[in-house]
Design a protein around this motif. Structure first.
Motif, PDB file in Angstrom:
ATOM      1  N   TYR A   1       0.843  -1.195   0.000  1.00  0.00           N
ATOM      2  CA  TYR A   1       0.000   0.000   0.000  1.00  0.00           C
ATOM      3  C   TYR A   1       0.877   1.242   0.000  1.00  0.00           C
ATOM      4  O   TYR A   1       1.556   1.521   0.986  1.00  0.00           O
ATOM      5  CB  TYR A   1      -0.878  -0.046   1.263  1.00  0.00           C
TER       6      TYR A   1
ATOM      7  N   GLU B   1       0.990   4.790   0.574  1.00  0.00           N
ATOM      8  CA  GLU B   1       0.088   5.657   1.329  1.00  0.00           C
ATOM      9  C   GLU B   1       0.585   7.108   1.304  1.00  0.00           C
ATOM     10  O   GLU B   1       1.594   7.432   1.931  1.00  0.00           O
ATOM     11  CB  GLU B   1      -0.005   5.155   2.778  1.00  0.00           C
TER      12      GLU B   1
ATOM     13  N   SER C   1      -1.689   9.505   2.050  1.00  0.00           N
ATOM     14  CA  SER C   1      -2.860  10.098   2.710  1.00  0.00           C
ATOM     15  C   SER C   1      -2.825  11.625   2.798  1.00  0.00           C
ATOM     16  O   SER C   1      -1.923  12.206   3.400  1.00  0.00           O
ATOM     17  CB  SER C   1      -2.986   9.514   4.121  1.00  0.00           C
TER      18      SER C   1
ATOM     19  N   THR D   1      -2.358  13.800   0.414  1.00  0.00           N
ATOM     20  CA  THR D   1      -1.655  14.508  -0.664  1.00  0.00           C
ATOM     21  C   THR D   1      -1.520  13.574  -1.865  1.00  0.00           C
ATOM     22  O   THR D   1      -1.492  12.349  -1.697  1.00  0.00           O
ATOM     23  CB  THR D   1      -0.264  15.001  -0.185  1.00  0.00           C
TER      24      THR D   1
ATOM     25  N   GLY E   1      -3.229   5.096  -2.265  1.00  0.00           N
ATOM     26  CA  GLY E   1      -4.174   6.000  -1.609  1.00  0.00           C
ATOM     27  C   GLY E   1      -3.524   7.332  -1.318  1.00  0.00           C
ATOM     28  O   GLY E   1      -2.358   7.404  -0.914  1.00  0.00           O
ATOM     29  N   GLY E   2      -4.287   8.415  -1.537  1.00  0.00           N
ATOM     30  CA  GLY E   2      -3.798   9.747  -1.184  1.00  0.00           C
ATOM     31  C   GLY E   2      -4.150  10.801  -2.197  1.00  0.00           C
ATOM     32  O   GLY E   2      -3.775  10.700  -3.372  1.00  0.00           O
ATOM     33  N   GLY E   3      -4.919  11.800  -1.730  1.00  0.00           N
ATOM     34  CA  GLY E   3      -5.133  13.021  -2.506  1.00  0.00           C
ATOM     35  C   GLY E   3      -5.917  12.865  -3.795  1.00  0.00           C
ATOM     36  O   GLY E   3      -5.888  13.770  -4.633  1.00  0.00           O
TER      37      GLY E   3
ATOM     38  N   VAL F   1      -7.670   3.927  -3.516  1.00  0.00           N
ATOM     39  CA  VAL F   1      -8.468   4.166  -2.322  1.00  0.00           C
ATOM     40  C   VAL F   1      -8.784   5.660  -2.252  1.00  0.00           C
ATOM     41  O   VAL F   1      -7.886   6.496  -2.331  1.00  0.00           O
ATOM     42  CB  VAL F   1      -7.691   3.737  -1.054  1.00  0.00           C
TER      43      VAL F   1
ATOM     44  N   GLY G   1     -10.478   8.520   0.121  1.00  0.00           N
ATOM     45  CA  GLY G   1     -10.852   8.742   1.518  1.00  0.00           C
ATOM     46  C   GLY G   1     -11.425  10.117   1.768  1.00  0.00           C
ATOM     47  O   GLY G   1     -12.644  10.334   1.694  1.00  0.00           O
ATOM     48  N   ASN G   2     -10.548  11.093   2.009  1.00  0.00           N
ATOM     49  CA  ASN G   2     -10.989  12.431   2.430  1.00  0.00           C
ATOM     50  C   ASN G   2     -12.029  13.053   1.507  1.00  0.00           C
ATOM     51  O   ASN G   2     -12.894  13.813   1.961  1.00  0.00           O
ATOM     52  CB  ASN G   2      -9.779  13.380   2.517  1.00  0.00           C
TER      53      ASN G   2
HETATM   54  O1  LIG Z   1      -7.847  10.404   2.316  1.00  0.00           O
HETATM   55  P1  LIG Z   1      -7.081  10.298   1.056  1.00  0.00           P
HETATM   56  O2  LIG Z   1      -6.042  11.364   0.868  1.00  0.00           O
HETATM   57  O3  LIG Z   1      -7.964  10.106  -0.123  1.00  0.00           O
HETATM   58  O4  LIG Z   1      -6.223   8.922   1.192  1.00  0.00           O
HETATM   59  C1  LIG Z   1      -6.911   7.707   1.151  1.00  0.00           C
HETATM   60  C2  LIG Z   1      -6.248   6.668   2.017  1.00  0.00           C
HETATM   61  O5  LIG Z   1      -5.077   6.176   1.457  1.00  0.00           O
HETATM   62  C3  LIG Z   1      -6.023   7.116   3.442  1.00  0.00           C
HETATM   63  O6  LIG Z   1      -5.581   6.034   4.194  1.00  0.00           O
END
Ligand SMILES: O=P(O)(O)OC[C@@H](O)CO
Ligand SMILES: CC(C)=CCC/C(C)=C/CC/C(C)=C/CC/C(C)=C/CC/C(C)=C/CC/C(C)=C/CC/C(C)=C/COP(=O)(O)OP(=O)(O)O
Ligand SMILES: [Mg+2]
Length: 233
Positions: free
Chosen positions: A158, A160, A162, A164, A186-188, A206, A208-209
């Protein structure tokens, strides 16, 4: 249901509020799965509450375990992070040992899926919590990916970022050294364009935010991934 085929996943944070209407949209969006997890304020109460609400829908639901006291039956899978780029053994195998001492007798090992995390955003909560070493070169990251696949034989690596948006070039290079281990990114991801770019490279993305920041864009990432394949890498 097989996580190895998932291309798009929404990550819901049990510490954040979401309305019933928004949750319905997320769960009925056509995403492959809902991952419930966060890096702080994850309690048994807020996990149970969110699980019960998501269970009204047919989408697979996974608990990404970050606190032993919030583990509870009723999920399709339990994803267990181990932070490969932390030098603090607690986050690599310490809490895992504690949890297996507690639950080892009753565990269904088929439901437990280890994830080799490489945390690359120095400013995210998960990096701070786990004291992740984020000043890495591409060669360092490639070595963690190979370690995940060939040494620990982890089913998931993974990347990550998160909070950005990550380096698509690095994600591509990592994907090219993995054959059997699935690459999660995952991230941004805050637009369908970014979802498309990363899902053309990674096996699974993934989101998330964005769920909490712009639900319309979050919904649009599902369709963007459905229109994208990563076969040409
Ligand atoms: O929240 P975001 O930045 O989309 O990241 C998703 C995930 O990888 C967080 O653990
Ligand atoms: C009773 C029953 C049903 C038992 C089932 C058996 C079972 C599943 C037992 C558990 C077994 C086990 C081995 C558990 C592991 C326990 C544990 C606590 C391990 C440590 C995990 C870990 C390294 C956590 C660190 C934080 C981390 C990497 C979290 C992952 C999720 C993440 C990065 C979320 C992003 O965080 P967010 O809150 O969104 O913050 P930012 O946006 O700021 O990044
Ligand atoms: Mg987050």
């Amino acid at each position: 249901m097989d996580f190895q085929t998932w291309r798009h996943v929404f990550k819901l944070d049990p510490a954040k509020a979401i309305s019933d209407e928004q949750l319905e949209r997320i769960c009925e969006s056509g995403t492959d799965a809902i991952l419930i997890g966060g890096s702080d304020n994850v309690t048994l109460d807020n996990v149970l509450d969110l699980m019960a609400r998501v269970r009204r829908y047919t989408v697979p639901v996974v608990l990404e375990v970050s606190a032993i006291e919030a583990v509870t039956p009723g999920f399709d899978y339990y994803f267990i992070p181990t932070v490969l780029n932390s030098d603090n053994p607690l986050w690599v195998k310490g809490l895992h040992h504690e949890a297996i001492r507690e639950y080892g007798d009753i565990m269904d090992w088929e439901e437990l899926i280890p994830e080799g995390y490489c945390i690359l955003n120095p400013n995210c909560k998960a990096a701070e919590l786990t004291q992740a070493k984020t000043d890495l070169t591409l060669d360092d990251v490639l070595a963690y990916a190979r370690m995940a696949e060939h040494f620990f034989r982890l089913p998931i690596f993974y990347m990550e970022y998160s909070g950005t948006y990550g380096d698509a070039g690095w994600v591509r290079d990592v994907r090219r050294v993995l054959d059997n281990t699935r690459l999660f990114y995952g991230g941004g991801i805050d637009s369908p364009e970014k979802a498309k770019e990363m899902s053309a490279i990674a096996d699974t993305i993934v989101v998330g935010n964005l769920i909490y920041e712009n639900i319309e864009n979050a919904m649009a990432t599902v369709q963007a991934v459905a229109e994208t394949d990563n076969k040409s890498l």
